[in-house]
Design an enzyme around this catalytic site. Structure first.
Site, mmCIF file in Angstrom:
data_model
loop_
_atom_site.group_PDB
_atom_site.id
_atom_site.type_symbol
_atom_site.label_atom_id
_atom_site.label_comp_id
_atom_site.label_asym_id
_atom_site.label_seq_id
_atom_site.Cartn_x
_atom_site.Cartn_y
_atom_site.Cartn_z
ATOM 1 N N ASP A 83 10.847 2.642 -2.763
ATOM 2 C CA ASP A 83 12.148 2.643 -2.088
ATOM 3 C C ASP A 83 12.097 3.159 -0.652
ATOM 4 O O ASP A 83 13.107 3.546 -0.090
ATOM 5 C CB ASP A 83 13.179 3.419 -2.911
ATOM 6 C CG ASP A 83 12.928 4.913 -2.888
ATOM 7 O OD1 ASP A 83 11.763 5.304 -2.733
ATOM 8 O OD2 ASP A 83 13.895 5.679 -3.023
ATOM 9 N N GLU A 84 10.902 3.167 -0.060
ATOM 10 C CA GLU A 84 10.794 3.659 1.315
ATOM 11 C C GLU A 84 9.857 2.775 2.131
ATOM 12 O O GLU A 84 8.847 2.298 1.620
ATOM 13 C CB GLU A 84 10.180 5.066 1.333
ATOM 14 C CG GLU A 84 11.062 6.146 0.786
ATOM 15 C CD GLU A 84 10.301 7.462 0.727
ATOM 16 O OE1 GLU A 84 9.726 7.879 1.749
ATOM 17 O OE2 GLU A 84 10.269 8.050 -0.357
HETATM 18 MG MG LIG Z 1 14.986 7.225 -1.948
#
Ligand SMILES: [Mg+2]
Length: 404
Positions: free
Chosen positions: A104-105
């Site tokens: 998620d990055e």
């Molecule tokens: Mg996050």
């Protein structure tokens, strides 16, 4: 030329993806559970659950005590990977340099393309809008903009959810000095605890702390990294995930509790580390064609060897066996304080021809069985007999698993 780097962090990722997919979950405190072995550990909680004090990595039963109305969802890694692919393709509309830092990055280097879109801030707001319009209105992200990856990541962590923080030369020192050290990527709780033993609590303390003290406690490389953090410096490039896939290597190192001199002990540590690296390879479905190891001696001098492998390998024992010949050529003139190993020239297992030799097949079966036991019951539950007593707690992972 000052670089323009964005760090984008999806907020409460797995939980918001679930809420996006199922409107009945929106606005409610939800907890996403990990799959298989860690069934009662929460891997993500929604923004609503976080407000009630449900943190990632808390135990489900504990969480239910705090919040009986918590909605429990079983995580679906494939669904999240699919959404990740979709936002990566949005990022790639703005630059070809997109590094996936975790599911998620991501880091984006927009130094060369920012002007085409009206500057990095414009890019950030366009990305936010596109994620909402094209992936889902429930998804949000926090974005940090900075002259390097470290500062961009520091920025994205400051405002959640849906934040946008710009760090530049003017506000950098102020921001760095007011954050607790464990908030910085690369420090974390364990290292900040060890720093507090040196009376280092803030980046100002870290700036003042003599490099010799840091070297003594953490080793040369980590000491310099800590100093860089103190000043918000980071020269590491954003490497596109497309390049990274080809350039990947796997490594593992440890600083000993006490310096070691016995060759037998060194061999044991080498086997231990090669087993760790081989497990990482297998976890990510990679095989290697090259391996190596290095020693750091008591006086901080170092020595290392790199060797090619005759065939593709993801077996720690095989790496170790091949390293013994190299080891015999090294004169251990001083006690050893740290050892590291790595596996390089890696390739995804789908691209590696499989061996038809019965002994290779048997070895592969043994490894698969060991992995499934360790994945289910915990790291090192089953290991090579010779490694009995080699404890994991001696490991100083230094700057965390993912490094800049
Ligand atoms: Mg996050």
């Amino acid at each position: 030329m000052t670089r323009k780097i964005l760090h984008i962090d999806m907020n409460s990722y797995f939980a918001t993806v679930e809420q996006q997919a199922n409107p009945l979950l929106r606005g409610r405190p939800i907890a996403v559970l990990g799959s298989k072995a860690k069934r009662t550990i929460i891997v993500a909680s929604s923004i609503e659950a976080k407000r009630l004090g449900i943190k990632t990595a808390s135990d489900l039963n504990e969480a239910l005590k705090i919040c009986p109305e918590l909605v429990v969802v079983h995580g679906e890694p494939r669904k999240y990977a699919d959404v990740t692919r979709r936002f990566i393709s949005i990022f790639e509309e703005f630059t070809d340099k997109v590094e996936i830092f975790s599911i998620d990055e991501a880091f984006l280097d927009v130094t060369k393309t920012a002007n085409l879109f009206g500057g990095p801030e414009k890019i950030a707001s366009k990305i936010k809008r596109k994620i909402r319009d094209e992936i889902g209105s429930w998804l949000s992200c926090s974005i940090g903009i900075g002259p390097n990856k470290f500062l961009a990541k520091t920025g994205s962590d400051l405002e959640k959810p849906d934040g946008l923080v710009i760090i530049n030369e003017n506000n950098k020192d102020n921001i760095l000095q007011n954050l607790p050290l464990e908030r910085f990527c690369g420090i974390g709780r364990a290292i900040s605890r060890r720093l507090s033993l040196l009376d280092v609590y803030t980046t100002s303390d870290l700036r003042k702390c003599p490099i010799a003290c840091l070297k003594e406690e953490f080793g040369v490389i980590s000491a310099w990294k800590l100093k860089q953090i103190a000043y918000g410096l980071d020269i590491s490039p954003v490497i596109s995930w497309r390049e990274q896939k080809l350039a990947k290597s796997f490594s593992c190192s440890r600083t000993m509790n006490r310096d070691i001199t016995s060759r037998d002990e060194i061999k044991k540590q080498l086997l231990f580390l090669f087993e760790k690296v081989a497990k990482k390879l297998r976890d990510d479905n990679y095989w290697a064609k090259e391996a190596g190891f290095w020693f750091r001696f008591k006086d901080f001098s170092g020595h290392g060897k790199v060797f090619r492998l005759g065939s593709w390998c993801c077996n720690g024992l095989e790496f170790y066996g091949l390293s013994l010949k190299q080891l015999s050529q090294i004169h251990l003139h001083q006690p050893v304080r740290a050892i590291g190993v790595f596996a390089g020239r890696v390739q995804l297992s789908v691209n590696v021809p499989s061996s038809f030799l019965p002994e290779d097949k048997l070895n592969q079966q043994i490894l698969e069985t060991m992995d499934s036991i360790n994945n289910r019951y915990g790291e090192d539950v089953i290991t090579r007999g010779v490694l009995t007593g080699v404890k994991l707690k001696e490991v100083v992972s230094g700057m965390g698993r993912k490094k800049f």
